[in-house]
Design a protein around this motif. Structure first.
Motif, PDB file in Angstrom:
ATOM      1  N   LYS A  88      -9.609  20.026   8.336  1.00  0.00           N
ATOM      2  CA  LYS A  88      -9.165  20.063   9.509  1.00  0.00           C
ATOM      3  C   LYS A  88      -8.311  18.876  10.029  1.00  0.00           C
ATOM      4  O   LYS A  88      -7.573  18.777  11.122  1.00  0.00           O
ATOM      5  CB  LYS A  88     -10.239  20.343  10.773  1.00  0.00           C
ATOM      6  N   ASP A  89      -8.524  17.714   9.142  1.00  0.00           N
ATOM      7  CA  ASP A  89      -7.784  16.510   9.337  1.00  0.00           C
ATOM      8  C   ASP A  89      -6.340  16.545   9.041  1.00  0.00           C
ATOM      9  O   ASP A  89      -5.370  15.593   9.355  1.00  0.00           O
ATOM     10  CB  ASP A  89      -8.283  15.316   8.892  1.00  0.00           C
ATOM     11  N   LEU A  90      -5.922  17.603   8.120  1.00  0.00           N
ATOM     12  CA  LEU A  90      -4.652  17.579   7.625  1.00  0.00           C
ATOM     13  C   LEU A  90      -3.580  17.889   8.447  1.00  0.00           C
ATOM     14  O   LEU A  90      -2.511  17.020   8.128  1.00  0.00           O
ATOM     15  CB  LEU A  90      -4.608  18.578   6.558  1.00  0.00           C
ATOM     16  N   ALA A  91      -3.595  18.581   9.289  1.00  0.00           N
ATOM     17  CA  ALA A  91      -2.629  18.653  10.375  1.00  0.00           C
ATOM     18  C   ALA A  91      -2.299  17.529  11.139  1.00  0.00           C
ATOM     19  O   ALA A  91      -0.868  17.142  11.306  1.00  0.00           O
ATOM     20  CB  ALA A  91      -2.997  19.774  11.633  1.00  0.00           C
ATOM     21  N   GLY A  92      -3.113  16.601  11.622  1.00  0.00           N
ATOM     22  CA  GLY A  92      -2.869  15.314  12.192  1.00  0.00           C
ATOM     23  C   GLY A  92      -2.206  14.339  11.238  1.00  0.00           C
ATOM     24  O   GLY A  92      -1.194  13.747  11.693  1.00  0.00           O
ATOM     25  N   VAL A  93      -2.307  14.314  10.180  1.00  0.00           N
ATOM     26  CA  VAL A  93      -1.929  13.788   9.066  1.00  0.00           C
ATOM     27  C   VAL A  93      -0.430  14.020   8.874  1.00  0.00           C
ATOM     28  O   VAL A  93       0.429  13.213   8.675  1.00  0.00           O
ATOM     29  CB  VAL A  93      -2.666  13.515   7.673  1.00  0.00           C
ATOM     30  N   ILE A  94      -0.217  15.382   8.694  1.00  0.00           N
ATOM     31  CA  ILE A  94       1.002  15.772   8.452  1.00  0.00           C
ATOM     32  C   ILE A  94       2.236  15.598   9.749  1.00  0.00           C
ATOM     33  O   ILE A  94       3.311  15.204   9.489  1.00  0.00           O
ATOM     34  CB  ILE A  94       1.245  17.276   8.322  1.00  0.00           C
ATOM     35  N   ILE A  95       1.339  15.562  10.855  1.00  0.00           N
ATOM     36  CA  ILE A  95       2.314  15.409  12.028  1.00  0.00           C
ATOM     37  C   ILE A  95       2.324  13.996  12.036  1.00  0.00           C
ATOM     38  O   ILE A  95       3.907  13.586  12.237  1.00  0.00           O
ATOM     39  CB  ILE A  95       1.557  15.558  13.606  1.00  0.00           C
ATOM     40  N   LYS A  96       1.828  12.941  11.765  1.00  0.00           N
ATOM     41  CA  LYS A  96       2.130  11.618  11.612  1.00  0.00           C
ATOM     42  C   LYS A  96       3.237  11.365  10.684  1.00  0.00           C
ATOM     43  O   LYS A  96       4.125  10.583  11.021  1.00  0.00           O
ATOM     44  CB  LYS A  96       0.724  10.661  11.372  1.00  0.00           C
ATOM     45  N   SER A  97       2.937  11.760   9.231  1.00  0.00           N
ATOM     46  CA  SER A  97       3.921  11.523   8.387  1.00  0.00           C
ATOM     47  C   SER A  97       5.538  12.217   8.755  1.00  0.00           C
ATOM     48  O   SER A  97       6.408  11.546   8.536  1.00  0.00           O
ATOM     49  CB  SER A  97       3.450  12.319   7.052  1.00  0.00           C
ATOM     50  N   ALA A  98       5.304  13.217   9.584  1.00  0.00           N
ATOM     51  CA  ALA A  98       6.400  13.894   9.856  1.00  0.00           C
ATOM     52  C   ALA A  98       7.239  13.031  11.054  1.00  0.00           C
ATOM     53  O   ALA A  98       8.674  13.081  10.883  1.00  0.00           O
ATOM     54  CB  ALA A  98       6.266  15.237  10.597  1.00  0.00           C
ATOM     55  N   GLU A  99       6.517  12.378  11.731  1.00  0.00           N
ATOM     56  CA  GLU A  99       7.281  11.630  12.736  1.00  0.00           C
ATOM     57  C   GLU A  99       7.908  10.249  12.029  1.00  0.00           C
ATOM     58  O   GLU A  99       9.121  10.022  12.266  1.00  0.00           O
ATOM     59  CB  GLU A  99       6.110  11.015  13.797  1.00  0.00           C
ATOM     60  N   THR A 100       7.184   9.705  11.059  1.00  0.00           N
ATOM     61  CA  THR A 100       7.726   8.590  10.325  1.00  0.00           C
ATOM     62  C   THR A 100       8.986   9.073   9.524  1.00  0.00           C
ATOM     63  O   THR A 100       9.787   8.273   9.415  1.00  0.00           O
ATOM     64  CB  THR A 100       6.536   8.103   9.358  1.00  0.00           C
ATOM     65  N   THR A 101       8.688  10.242   8.961  1.00  0.00           N
ATOM     66  CA  THR A 101       9.844  10.840   8.050  1.00  0.00           C
ATOM     67  C   THR A 101      11.002  10.950   9.002  1.00  0.00           C
ATOM     68  O   THR A 101      12.096  10.668   8.686  1.00  0.00           O
ATOM     69  CB  THR A 101       9.248  12.130   7.427  1.00  0.00           C
ATOM     70  N   GLY A 102      10.860  11.715  10.190  1.00  0.00           N
ATOM     71  CA  GLY A 102      12.003  11.569  11.003  1.00  0.00           C
ATOM     72  C   GLY A 102      12.863  10.530  11.508  1.00  0.00           C
ATOM     73  O   GLY A 102      14.087  10.226  11.185  1.00  0.00           O
ATOM     74  N   ILE A 103      12.133   9.283  11.500  1.00  0.00           N
ATOM     75  CA  ILE A 103      12.494   8.379  12.025  1.00  0.00           C
ATOM     76  C   ILE A 103      13.470   7.399  10.751  1.00  0.00           C
ATOM     77  O   ILE A 103      14.423   7.085  11.002  1.00  0.00           O
ATOM     78  CB  ILE A 103      11.445   7.061  12.579  1.00  0.00           C
ATOM     79  N   VAL A 104      12.605   7.577   9.764  1.00  0.00           N
ATOM     80  CA  VAL A 104      13.445   7.133   8.372  1.00  0.00           C
ATOM     81  C   VAL A 104      14.648   7.720   7.873  1.00  0.00           C
ATOM     82  O   VAL A 104      15.506   7.288   7.815  1.00  0.00           O
ATOM     83  CB  VAL A 104      12.182   6.850   7.119  1.00  0.00           C
ATOM     84  N   LEU A 105      14.533   9.142   7.987  1.00  0.00           N
ATOM     85  CA  LEU A 105      15.537   9.996   7.789  1.00  0.00           C
ATOM     86  C   LEU A 105      16.707   9.672   8.734  1.00  0.00           C
ATOM     87  O   LEU A 105      18.027   9.777   8.244  1.00  0.00           O
ATOM     88  CB  LEU A 105      15.240  11.491   7.536  1.00  0.00           C
ATOM     89  N   PHE A 106      16.497   9.690   9.948  1.00  0.00           N
ATOM     90  CA  PHE A 106      17.687   9.384  10.949  1.00  0.00           C
ATOM     91  C   PHE A 106      18.349   7.951  10.569  1.00  0.00           C
ATOM     92  O   PHE A 106      19.414   7.918  10.771  1.00  0.00           O
ATOM     93  CB  PHE A 106      16.817   9.433  12.426  1.00  0.00           C
ATOM     94  N   LEU A 107      17.188   6.965  10.313  1.00  0.00           N
ATOM     95  CA  LEU A 107      17.918   5.787   9.995  1.00  0.00           C
ATOM     96  C   LEU A 107      18.907   5.701   8.821  1.00  0.00           C
ATOM     97  O   LEU A 107      19.919   5.171   8.959  1.00  0.00           O
ATOM     98  CB  LEU A 107      16.881   4.720   9.712  1.00  0.00           C
ATOM     99  N   ILE A 108      18.359   6.569   7.994  1.00  0.00           N
ATOM    100  CA  ILE A 108      19.314   6.714   6.797  1.00  0.00           C
ATOM    101  C   ILE A 108      20.764   7.304   6.820  1.00  0.00           C
ATOM    102  O   ILE A 108      21.517   6.944   6.709  1.00  0.00           O
ATOM    103  CB  ILE A 108      18.683   7.461   5.707  1.00  0.00           C
ATOM    104  N   ALA A 109      20.474   8.646   7.788  1.00  0.00           N
ATOM    105  CA  ALA A 109      21.802   9.291   8.301  1.00  0.00           C
ATOM    106  C   ALA A 109      22.742   8.571   9.040  1.00  0.00           C
ATOM    107  O   ALA A 109      24.087   8.400   8.799  1.00  0.00           O
ATOM    108  CB  ALA A 109      21.250  10.494   8.780  1.00  0.00           C
ATOM    109  N   ALA A 110      22.149   7.836   9.951  1.00  0.00           N
ATOM    110  CA  ALA A 110      23.016   6.907  10.778  1.00  0.00           C
ATOM    111  C   ALA A 110      23.661   5.775  10.395  1.00  0.00           C
ATOM    112  O   ALA A 110      24.838   5.480  10.249  1.00  0.00           O
ATOM    113  CB  ALA A 110      22.284   6.452  11.963  1.00  0.00           C
TER     114      ALA A 110
END
Length: 432
Positions: free
Chosen positions: A266-288
């Motif tokens: 049941k904790d997996l969803a929260g972990v995936i959401i946090k990692s998705a947020e971090t991934t979004g930030i990192v990949l946006f930085l890479i793209a820009a």
């Protein structure tokens, strides 16, 4: 050159106005493009370059490694690494500070994130150090400085970013190259922390028996084994870095749910959401940052800067010193991911002209910019460390000074001794 100057000027203006770094990079690039074409095609061109910057199979490893890091954090890895470090070296002078450094290095390497290491290890170690009589600013400073070493000890997301920015340098070679500088920097920090602890009269932990030490080390072996499997698999050619990152996710999930049993499905969803947020930030930085790097290349500024540096002196050591100073300043103002993507195309040709291999230069670049993560005014890890330690950044500056000196000593050795970076890659046939 005018376009490049517009780009740089707008970027630093936006940074000074506290615009988030990713938006500052994108808007500065758009402003530079807008100076040579109408706004509509400029916007389309920037969007195309940003998408092209993410169109890389190699970059797929980053979200997987980020997710595995969060799974490790939720699965009880940090506490086991800390207990193992206590069992090994807790009785040394400044024992808890040394435990903090070793634990932060290990967790930073398995998680691939200095911020995650600061948060996870700091939440355990800073209260323990304060309870033993250590000052809060010193405890937070030790955690902050040690956590960046995980960026040098693989698997490291920033090494993957550098491999892409440098035009396809072997990720396996970079992973092996990080061990020498990472371990040297860790030893330098341990020596500095022990000297401070002895000077301040901080307490020494009770020495454990051999049986008790072994008992604390065994639970940490599965976590440390992931490093050997991931790096060994890449070096041996068993799988690519992207495949290794996917394996790391499965392995981390197994550790947290089935072996350590500190994580529930049941904790997996929260972990995936946090990692998705971090991934979004990192990949946006890479793209820009990819868009900005292309715009800089179009302006001709990287070539002009490289030629200018090479005309300053013919002494390689003097030019390397100048490059280190430039990178330390850049690291104090710019996050590590965009800094790598923007400045690798500018400085790598200078390094190549000096006879420095891309692998060796990568270690110099990453160590420099990692130090910037715990350097004001924009040191991300420094602010996280202050928050975890419940202290102020200003209070951390004095205890950080001997730790800064230790990291700079490690940087000097890494710069002057190429074998620290190149020894293992050559041994395993990853470099000629």
């Amino acid at each position: 050159m005018t376009t490049g100057l517009i780009l740089i000027a707008v970027f630093f203006l936006l940074v000074a106005l506290n615009v988030p770094i990713g938006f500052a990079i994108g808007l500065a690039t758009l402003a530079a493009l807008g100076s040579i074409m109408p706004l509509d095609p400029a916007t389309t061109t920037l969007a195309q370059r940003m998408v092209a910057g993410l169109d890389s199979f190699t970059l797929l490893a980053i979200p997987f490694f980020i997710l595995s890091g969060y799974l490790m954090g939720a699965g009880g890895v940090a506490s086991r690494l800390i207990n193992a470090a206590k069992g090994l070296i807790g009785a040394l002078p400044g024992g808890l500070a040394v435990v903090n450094i070793i634990s932060s290095m290990l967790f930073g390497s398995v998680s691939g994130s200095a911020v995650a290491a600061t948060s996870a290890i700091g939440s355990f170690m800073v209260p323990a150090m304060k309870k033993e009589g250590y000052d809060a600013p010193f405890a937070a400073s030790v955690t902050t400085s040690a956590s960046i070493l995980g960026l040098l000890i693989p698997p490291s997301n920033v090494m993957i970013v550098y491999a892409v920015a440098a035009g396809g340098v072997s990720i396996g070679a970079l992973f092996l190259a990080g061990y020498g500088p990472g371990i040297v920097a860790g030893i330098a920090l341990i020596i500095a922390a022990m000297l401070v602890a002895r000077k301040e009269g901080y307490p020494v932990s009770e020495r454990l028996s051999l049986r008790e030490s072994v008992r604390t080390i065994i639970p940490a072996i599965p976590s440390i084994a992931m490093l050997a499997i991931v790096v060994g698999g890449i070096v041996s050619g068993l799988f690519t870095a992207t495949e290794a990152s996917a394996f790391a996710v499965v392995y981390s999930l197994f550790l947290g749910i089935y072996l350590h049993r500190e994580m529930k499905w049941k904790d997996l969803a929260g972990v995936i959401i946090k990692s998705a947020e971090t991934t979004g930030i990192v990949l946006f930085l890479i793209a820009a940052s990819t868009g900005m790097a292309w715009m800089l290349a179009y302006s001709g500024m990287p070539g002009a800067i490289a030629e200018g540096l090479l005309t300053i002196s013919e002494n390689p050591l003097l030019l390397l010193l100048l490059i280190n100073v430039i990178l330390l300043i850049i690291g104090a103002f710019l996050d590590i991911t965009p800094a790598i993507l923007i400045f690798t195309p500018i400085l790598l040709p200078v390094a190549a002209a000096l006879g420095i291999s891309p692998v060796h230069f990568g270690m110099i670049l990453i160590l420099n910019l990692s130090i910037g993560l715990c350097t004001p005014p924009v040191g991300t890890v420094l602010f996280v460390g202050a928050a975890v330690g419940q202290t102020k950044v200003a209070a951390m500056i004095k205890p950080m000074i001997p730790l800064y000196l230790a990291m700079l000593a490690a940087l000097a050795l890494t710069t002057a001794i190429p074998q620290l970076s190149e020894g293992l890659p050559r041994l395993f046939g990853m470099m000629e």
